[in-house]
Motif scaffolding. Structure first.
Motif, short mmCIF file in Angstrom:
data_model
loop_
_atom_site.label_atom_id
_atom_site.label_comp_id
_atom_site.label_asym_id
_atom_site.label_seq_id
_atom_site.Cartn_x
_atom_site.Cartn_y
_atom_site.Cartn_z
N GLY A 1 6.94 1.94 18.15
CA GLY A 1 7.82 2.28 19.47
C GLY A 1 7.69 3.44 20.18
N GLY A 2 6.35 4.28 20.06
CA GLY A 2 6.05 5.54 20.51
C GLY A 2 7.25 6.54 20.45
N ALA A 3 8.17 6.52 19.53
CA ALA A 3 9.18 7.57 19.57
C ALA A 3 8.60 8.64 18.46
CB ALA A 3 10.44 6.97 18.69
N TYR A 4 9.26 9.68 18.61
CA TYR A 4 8.95 10.78 17.75
C TYR A 4 8.93 10.27 16.17
CZ TYR A 4 9.72 14.30 21.44
OH TYR A 4 9.82 15.02 22.82
N GLY A 5 8.45 11.20 15.11
CA GLY A 5 8.51 10.81 13.71
C GLY A 5 7.35 9.93 13.47
N VAL A 6 7.81 8.73 12.81
CA VAL A 6 7.00 7.83 11.97
C VAL A 6 6.38 7.05 13.03
CG1 VAL A 6 6.93 5.55 10.88
CG2 VAL A 6 8.26 7.73 9.95
N ASP A 7 6.96 6.78 14.19
CA ASP A 7 6.24 5.96 15.05
C ASP A 7 4.92 6.56 15.73
OD1 ASP A 7 8.41 4.31 14.86
OD2 ASP A 7 8.93 4.11 17.09
N ALA B 1 3.40 -3.84 12.59
CA ALA B 1 4.41 -3.00 13.04
C ALA B 1 4.62 -1.85 11.85
CB ALA B 1 5.92 -3.68 13.15
N VAL B 2 4.44 -0.68 12.38
CA VAL B 2 4.79 0.37 11.43
C VAL B 2 5.90 1.32 12.04
CG1 VAL B 2 3.83 2.40 10.33
CG2 VAL B 2 2.37 0.57 10.60
N VAL B 3 7.06 1.32 11.44
CA VAL B 3 8.38 1.97 12.01
C VAL B 3 8.92 2.70 11.00
CG1 VAL B 3 8.58 -0.01 13.67
CG2 VAL B 3 9.63 -0.22 11.53
N GLY B 4 10.01 3.61 11.57
CA GLY B 4 10.71 4.47 10.55
C GLY B 4 11.28 5.55 11.24
N ALA B 5 11.79 6.46 10.46
CA ALA B 5 12.71 7.49 10.97
C ALA B 5 12.15 8.41 12.11
CB ALA B 5 13.14 8.31 9.98
N ARG B 6 12.88 8.96 13.03
CA ARG B 6 12.39 9.76 14.14
C ARG B 6 12.49 11.30 13.44
NH1 ARG B 6 15.04 6.02 17.27
NH2 ARG B 6 14.01 5.44 19.23
N ALA B 7 13.35 11.76 12.90
CA ALA B 7 13.53 12.84 12.23
C ALA B 7 12.74 12.57 10.70
CB ALA B 7 14.97 13.23 12.23
N CYS B 8 11.66 12.40 10.62
CA CYS B 8 10.78 12.01 9.39
C CYS B 8 10.72 13.31 8.61
CB CYS B 8 9.98 10.96 9.48
SG CYS B 8 8.40 11.86 10.17
N THR B 9 10.23 13.01 7.25
CA THR B 9 9.86 14.24 6.52
C THR B 9 8.45 14.31 6.70
OG1 THR B 9 9.65 12.96 4.64
CG2 THR B 9 11.66 13.80 4.79
N PRO B 10 7.91 15.55 6.37
CA PRO B 10 6.39 15.64 6.21
C PRO B 10 5.67 14.39 5.33
CG PRO B 10 7.10 17.82 6.09
CD PRO B 10 8.24 16.68 5.82
N TYR B 11 6.34 13.96 4.44
CA TYR B 11 5.88 13.02 3.46
C TYR B 11 5.79 11.80 4.22
CZ TYR B 11 6.37 8.76 0.45
OH TYR B 11 6.18 7.67 -0.08
N GLY B 12 6.83 11.38 5.12
CA GLY B 12 6.99 10.15 5.97
C GLY B 12 5.79 10.25 7.23
N ALA B 13 5.62 11.32 7.78
CA ALA B 13 4.70 11.39 8.60
C ALA B 13 3.25 11.19 8.13
CB ALA B 13 4.75 12.86 9.57
N HIS B 14 3.10 11.75 7.04
CA HIS B 14 1.74 11.50 6.15
C HIS B 14 1.60 10.02 6.08
CE1 HIS B 14 -1.79 12.18 3.83
NE2 HIS B 14 -0.92 11.42 2.72
N MET B 15 2.43 9.50 5.39
CA MET B 15 2.24 8.23 4.95
C MET B 15 2.06 7.26 6.47
SD MET B 15 2.23 7.68 1.81
CE MET B 15 2.15 6.09 1.92
N ALA B 16 2.77 7.26 7.18
CA ALA B 16 2.78 6.55 8.64
C ALA B 16 1.19 6.89 9.22
CB ALA B 16 3.66 7.07 9.71
N GLY B 17 0.83 8.01 9.24
CA GLY B 17 -0.64 8.22 9.66
C GLY B 17 -1.57 7.66 8.77
N VAL B 18 -1.35 7.76 7.68
CA VAL B 18 -2.46 7.10 6.35
C VAL B 18 -2.40 5.52 6.85
CG1 VAL B 18 -3.03 6.68 4.21
CG2 VAL B 18 -2.43 8.96 4.83
N LEU B 19 -1.17 4.99 7.05
CA LEU B 19 -1.30 3.51 7.03
C LEU B 19 -1.65 3.25 8.27
CD1 LEU B 19 2.52 2.97 5.67
CD2 LEU B 19 0.09 1.94 4.78
N GLY B 20 -1.27 4.07 9.45
CA GLY B 20 -2.01 3.89 10.93
C GLY B 20 -3.40 3.70 10.96
N SER B 21 -4.25 4.86 10.28
CA SER B 21 -5.44 4.86 10.33
C SER B 21 -6.12 3.75 9.23
CB SER B 21 -6.04 6.35 9.80
OG SER B 21 -5.44 6.65 8.46
N GLY B 22 -5.56 3.62 8.02
CA GLY B 22 -6.11 2.47 7.27
C GLY B 22 -5.98 1.29 7.63
N LEU B 23 -5.03 0.80 8.50
CA LEU B 23 -4.94 -0.46 9.29
C LEU B 23 -5.89 -0.82 10.19
CD1 LEU B 23 -1.05 -0.93 9.10
CD2 LEU B 23 -2.77 -2.31 8.02
#
Length: 389
Positions: free
Chosen positions: A164-170, A132-154
């Motif tokens: 959860g399909g939400a805005y931001g980190v999801d 599971a990779v979860v986090g803030a909906r109103a995330c910062t560009p850093y948060g969005a970048h880290m979530a994307g990198v983790l998603g692709s790396g995994l």
């Protein structure tokens, strides 16, 4: 990653239809409903809810709860819901099915009555190797970048990314997995045929085609605030571990993390700036014992099989690191300015004069020292390297 399985294997048809109907009656995570379901089975529970009021026997049922459930049960039509989910390429699975992820049973009476699933792959097989990779909906560009990198790396390592399909980190985690050609699952707080949030209509459609969309609620149901919170327990229970990328102190992502902790699943946090309120919840998790991770390799090391280790982290190898002990002692002994006699260097390093002189010539060939008459001094290059270490 594993194809879909026969959803009907091993489950009585009447019990299955009753569970479908009960997903319209009992709210997700209702432990009293789960208790009755466990004690009497879905068919009997539904029968009592639809029986004449005088024949209802539900121990401990409050009048308001019972009235609400009776009203819902009276209009539940599982065949209509099954037709609706089939129309969008979905199905219904429940305990006893070959596709049912048995790790959900760890939720006890709060476990889902069943799951509506949209997409071709088998959920059980995917969930066995998921994060599971979860986090803030109103995330910062850093948060969005880290979530994307983790998603692709995994995804590149063969892990299924669940969020959860939400805005931001999801959304960033889902997109990262899809961009890497990997697999991802969106667990929704509404029906699998409802595009929520509306801005993720295209993303959810792609997940439904390439991955899986999962929900406890039947087709057509819309989300509410409590349903978002309760949805998070399913994300935690489905997965091998939970990574939190940016979360404030009151973030719903922390609900997922706390549930994973209660289920004894690994909880990981991606650190952020100490001054960022959006990282405050993550930092609190880390203080409480969550594992700090910075990339997919570190996540895989924690949730993967034995030997699935992240590479050792270290800075760049400098020319000075390749010297033997005597060479390093000589460089440490030589001052930044001014030449030094060989005899003094020999005394300071504990080596003989001949060994010291031989090592100085080696260092000279490597550009670390230079000769000034009978004395030796550091080169400008060596002084610069020493200061930048």
């Amino acid at each position: 990653m594993g194809g879909s399985t026969d959803a009907g294997a091993g489950v009585d048809e009447g019990e299955r239809m009753a569970r479908m109907a009960l997903t319209r009656v009992v709210e997700p995570g209702d432990e009293r409903g789960g208790q009755w379901l466990r004690e009497m089975g879905a068919r009997e529970l539904l029968a009592r809810l639809t029986a004449p009021e005088a024949e209802q026997r539900l121990p401990g049922a409050g009048a308001r709860r019972l009235a609400r459930w009776r009203a819902r049960a009276a209009t539940a039509d599982p065949r209509r819901d099954l037709a609706a989910v089939t129309a969008v390429g979905g199905r219904f699975i429940c305990p006893g099915d070959a596709e049912w992820p048995t790790q959900l049973d760890a939720l006890g009476d709060a476990a889902p009555i069943g799951l509506w699933v949209r997409g071709r792959p088998g959920l059980r097989a995917w969930a066995l190797r998921s994060v599971a990779v979860v986090g803030a909906r109103a995330c910062t560009p850093y948060g969005a970048h880290m979530a994307g990198v983790l998603g692709s790396g995994l995804a590149e390592r063969g892990w299924i990314v669940i969020s959860g399909g939400a805005y931001g980190v999801d959304g960033s985690a889902h997109r990262g997995a899809l961009a890497a050609g990997g697999a991802t699952v969106a667990v929704l707080a509404c029906g699998v045929d409802v595009a929520y949030p509306r801005g993720h209509t295209e993303l959810l459609a792609r997940i439904g085609e390439q991955g899986l969309i999962v929900a406890e609620l039947p087709p057509g149901e819309h989300p509410t605030a409590p349903r978002f919170v309760l949805r998070n327990r399913v994300i935690a229970a489905l997965t091998r571990g939970t990574v939190v990328v940016e979360a404030a102190h009151r973030s719903g992502a922390l609900v997922t993390a706390r549930c994973a902790q209660r289920l004894s699943r690994p909880v990981m946090g991606v650190p952020g700036p100490a001054t960022s309120a959006l990282s405050a919840g993550v930092h609190e998790l880390l203080r409480e014992g969550a594992v700090l991770v910075t990339d997919a390799a570190e996540v895989a090391e924690l949730v993967g099989e034995m030997g699935d280790l992240a590479p050792r982290r270290r800075g760049p190898v400098l020319p000075r690191d390749l010297l033997d002990p005597l060479g390093r002692r000589l460089l440490d002994t030589l001052p930044a300015r001014g030449p030094v006699p060989v005899a003094r260097l020999a005394r300071a390093t504990g080596a003989t004069t001949d060994d010291t002189l031989g090592k100085l010539y080696e260092l000279h060939a490597l550009g670390f020292v230079e000769r000034c008459g009978d004395n030796w001094q550091l080169t400008l290059q060596a002084i610069y390297r020493g200061r930048s270490r």
